[in-house]
Every structure is written in structure tokens, then in C-alpha cells.
Design a protein around this motif. Sequence first.
Motif, PDB file in Angstrom:
ATOM      1  N   GLN A  50       0.223 -23.902  -7.035  1.00 59.84           N
ATOM      2  CA  GLN A  50       0.830 -24.774  -8.038  1.00 59.84           C
ATOM      3  C   GLN A  50       2.298 -25.030  -7.719  1.00 59.84           C
ATOM      4  O   GLN A  50       2.955 -24.231  -7.053  1.00 59.84           O
ATOM      5  CB  GLN A  50       0.694 -24.158  -9.427  1.00 59.84           C
ATOM      6  CG  GLN A  50      -0.751 -24.082  -9.867  1.00 59.84           C
ATOM      7  CD  GLN A  50      -0.871 -23.648 -11.316  1.00 59.84           C
ATOM      8  OE1 GLN A  50       0.097 -23.405 -12.007  1.00 59.84           O
ATOM      9  NE2 GLN A  50      -2.107 -23.557 -11.773  1.00 59.84           N
ATOM     10  N   ILE A  51       2.779 -26.147  -8.221  1.00 61.29           N
ATOM     11  CA  ILE A  51       4.163 -26.563  -8.030  1.00 61.29           C
ATOM     12  C   ILE A  51       4.742 -26.868  -9.404  1.00 61.29           C
ATOM     13  O   ILE A  51       4.139 -27.601 -10.190  1.00 61.29           O
ATOM     14  CB  ILE A  51       4.235 -27.831  -7.148  1.00 61.29           C
ATOM     15  CG1 ILE A  51       3.740 -27.515  -5.740  1.00 61.29           C
ATOM     16  CG2 ILE A  51       5.642 -28.407  -7.137  1.00 61.29           C
ATOM     17  CD1 ILE A  51       3.557 -28.740  -4.864  1.00 61.29           C
ATOM     18  N   GLY A  52       5.920 -26.322  -9.684  1.00 66.46           N
ATOM     19  CA  GLY A  52       6.614 -26.623 -10.922  1.00 66.46           C
ATOM     20  C   GLY A  52       7.672 -27.691 -10.664  1.00 66.46           C
ATOM     21  O   GLY A  52       8.420 -27.599  -9.695  1.00 66.46           O
ATOM     22  N   LEU A  53       7.693 -28.716 -11.505  1.00 61.26           N
ATOM     23  CA  LEU A  53       8.689 -29.773 -11.380  1.00 61.26           C
ATOM     24  C   LEU A  53       8.922 -30.398 -12.748  1.00 61.26           C
ATOM     25  O   LEU A  53       8.174 -30.138 -13.687  1.00 61.26           O
ATOM     26  CB  LEU A  53       8.280 -30.821 -10.352  1.00 61.26           C
ATOM     27  CG  LEU A  53       7.075 -31.720 -10.622  1.00 61.26           C
ATOM     28  CD1 LEU A  53       7.046 -32.860  -9.620  1.00 61.26           C
ATOM     29  CD2 LEU A  53       5.784 -30.967 -10.536  1.00 61.26           C
ATOM     30  N   ARG A  85      13.532 -32.240  -0.275  1.00 61.83           N
ATOM     31  CA  ARG A  85      13.292 -30.804  -0.468  1.00 61.83           C
ATOM     32  C   ARG A  85      13.755 -30.419  -1.870  1.00 61.83           C
ATOM     33  O   ARG A  85      14.829 -30.816  -2.298  1.00 61.83           O
ATOM     34  CB  ARG A  85      14.053 -29.991   0.569  1.00 61.83           C
ATOM     35  CG  ARG A  85      13.562 -30.228   1.980  1.00 61.83           C
ATOM     36  CD  ARG A  85      14.357 -29.388   3.001  1.00 61.83           C
ATOM     37  NE  ARG A  85      14.006 -29.757   4.357  1.00 61.83           N
ATOM     38  CZ  ARG A  85      12.948 -29.314   5.013  1.00 61.83           C
ATOM     39  NH1 ARG A  85      12.144 -28.445   4.440  1.00 61.83           N
ATOM     40  NH2 ARG A  85      12.702 -29.714   6.245  1.00 61.83           N
ATOM     41  N   HIS A  86      12.919 -29.647  -2.564  1.00 67.31           N
ATOM     42  CA  HIS A  86      13.223 -29.181  -3.913  1.00 67.31           C
ATOM     43  C   HIS A  86      12.936 -27.691  -3.972  1.00 67.31           C
ATOM     44  O   HIS A  86      12.326 -27.126  -3.060  1.00 67.31           O
ATOM     45  CB  HIS A  86      12.353 -29.912  -4.948  1.00 67.31           C
ATOM     46  CG  HIS A  86      12.573 -31.393  -4.983  1.00 67.31           C
ATOM     47  ND1 HIS A  86      13.548 -31.977  -5.734  1.00 67.31           N
ATOM     48  CD2 HIS A  86      11.923 -32.412  -4.349  1.00 67.31           C
ATOM     49  CE1 HIS A  86      13.510 -33.286  -5.572  1.00 67.31           C
ATOM     50  NE2 HIS A  86      12.532 -33.576  -4.738  1.00 67.31           N
ATOM     51  N   GLU A  87      13.321 -27.084  -5.040  1.00 69.44           N
ATOM     52  CA  GLU A  87      13.042 -25.667  -5.255  1.00 69.44           C
ATOM     53  C   GLU A  87      11.524 -25.465  -5.348  1.00 69.44           C
ATOM     54  O   GLU A  87      10.891 -25.968  -6.277  1.00 69.44           O
ATOM     55  CB  GLU A  87      13.713 -25.188  -6.546  1.00 69.44           C
ATOM     56  CG  GLU A  87      13.516 -23.721  -6.848  1.00 69.44           C
ATOM     57  CD  GLU A  87      14.321 -22.817  -5.925  1.00 69.44           C
ATOM     58  OE1 GLU A  87      13.829 -21.706  -5.641  1.00 69.44           O
ATOM     59  OE2 GLU A  87      15.413 -23.224  -5.494  1.00 69.44           O
ATOM     60  N   GLY A  88      10.926 -24.813  -4.369  1.00 72.69           N
ATOM     61  CA  GLY A  88       9.503 -24.493  -4.409  1.00 72.69           C
ATOM     62  C   GLY A  88       8.552 -25.543  -3.871  1.00 72.69           C
ATOM     63  O   GLY A  88       7.351 -25.307  -3.806  1.00 72.69           O
ATOM     64  N   TYR A  89       9.055 -26.719  -3.487  1.00 76.07           N
ATOM     65  CA  TYR A  89       8.171 -27.734  -2.924  1.00 76.07           C
ATOM     66  C   TYR A  89       8.966 -28.756  -2.122  1.00 76.07           C
ATOM     67  O   TYR A  89      10.176 -28.840  -2.233  1.00 76.07           O
ATOM     68  CB  TYR A  89       7.349 -28.430  -4.012  1.00 76.07           C
ATOM     69  CG  TYR A  89       8.104 -29.415  -4.884  1.00 76.07           C
ATOM     70  CD1 TYR A  89       8.036 -30.783  -4.635  1.00 76.07           C
ATOM     71  CD2 TYR A  89       8.868 -28.990  -5.966  1.00 76.07           C
ATOM     72  CE1 TYR A  89       8.711 -31.698  -5.433  1.00 76.07           C
ATOM     73  CE2 TYR A  89       9.532 -29.894  -6.773  1.00 76.07           C
ATOM     74  CZ  TYR A  89       9.457 -31.244  -6.502  1.00 76.07           C
ATOM     75  OH  TYR A  89      10.119 -32.149  -7.299  1.00 76.07           O
ATOM     76  N   VAL A  90       8.234 -29.497  -1.300  1.00 75.31           N
ATOM     77  CA  VAL A  90       8.816 -30.608  -0.559  1.00 75.31           C
ATOM     78  C   VAL A  90       8.015 -31.861  -0.880  1.00 75.31           C
ATOM     79  O   VAL A  90       6.848 -31.782  -1.274  1.00 75.31           O
ATOM     80  CB  VAL A  90       8.843 -30.366   0.975  1.00 75.31           C
ATOM     81  CG1 VAL A  90       9.719 -29.171   1.318  1.00 75.31           C
ATOM     82  CG2 VAL A  90       7.454 -30.186   1.539  1.00 75.31           C
TER      83      VAL A  90
END
Length: 107
Positions: A50-53, A85-90
Motif C-alpha cells: 500500500q501507498i499513503g498519499l 519522488r515522494h515519501e514512500g512512493y515514486v
Amino acid sequence: MDERAERIGRNEDLFRKVNDQIEGVNEAFGTITGTMSILCECGQLACIEQIGLTVDEYRELRAEPTRFAVRPRHEIPDVEQIVARHEGYVVVEKTKGDAARLAEDLA
């Protein structure tokens, strides 16, 4: 388009559609928490990470049919490139050609 690239594209599209289906639930919780959770949209069908955004990040992602949110190191360099690029995902974007056309056609 080769069979592998098409399979990857169809897998990513499947995850995008699942995420679109659960967006309403995530968005309702997002108004309280400011974030939502989606499935990694990589081309690996067995991936369930999972990805949090934020809701706004999700809407920005969906504005481009050739872009997908994936966990770091889930990108596939020969068919996509990292564009953010983001915290925890690209965020990856399908490179031009067949892979990009398939993503646009399936969106």
C-alpha cells in the motif's frame, strides 16, 4: 508491443482501476485524516503493498493516464521512468511508444 510490456501495462491498469473504485471510501476518510491509501500500481500482479498519499496527490496522479504510483524499486526501467519522488512512493510515467499508448487506451 511485446507480450511482456503488454502484460505489465495491463497489470498496472488493473491496480489503477481498483484504486479508482476505492477512491470514494479513501476520499471520505481523507477529509478527516488528509491522506488516503492505495495499492501499489506496479506491474507485478502479486504486489499488494500500500501507498499513503494525500487526496490532492492522488488527483494529480490520475490527471495523467500514463502515470502510476509505485513503491520504491518497483519501477520497470525499460518501460517507464521515475518523474517524481515522494515519501514512500515514486511516480512513474510510461515512456513513449506502445507502453504509453496502452496506458492511455486503458485509462
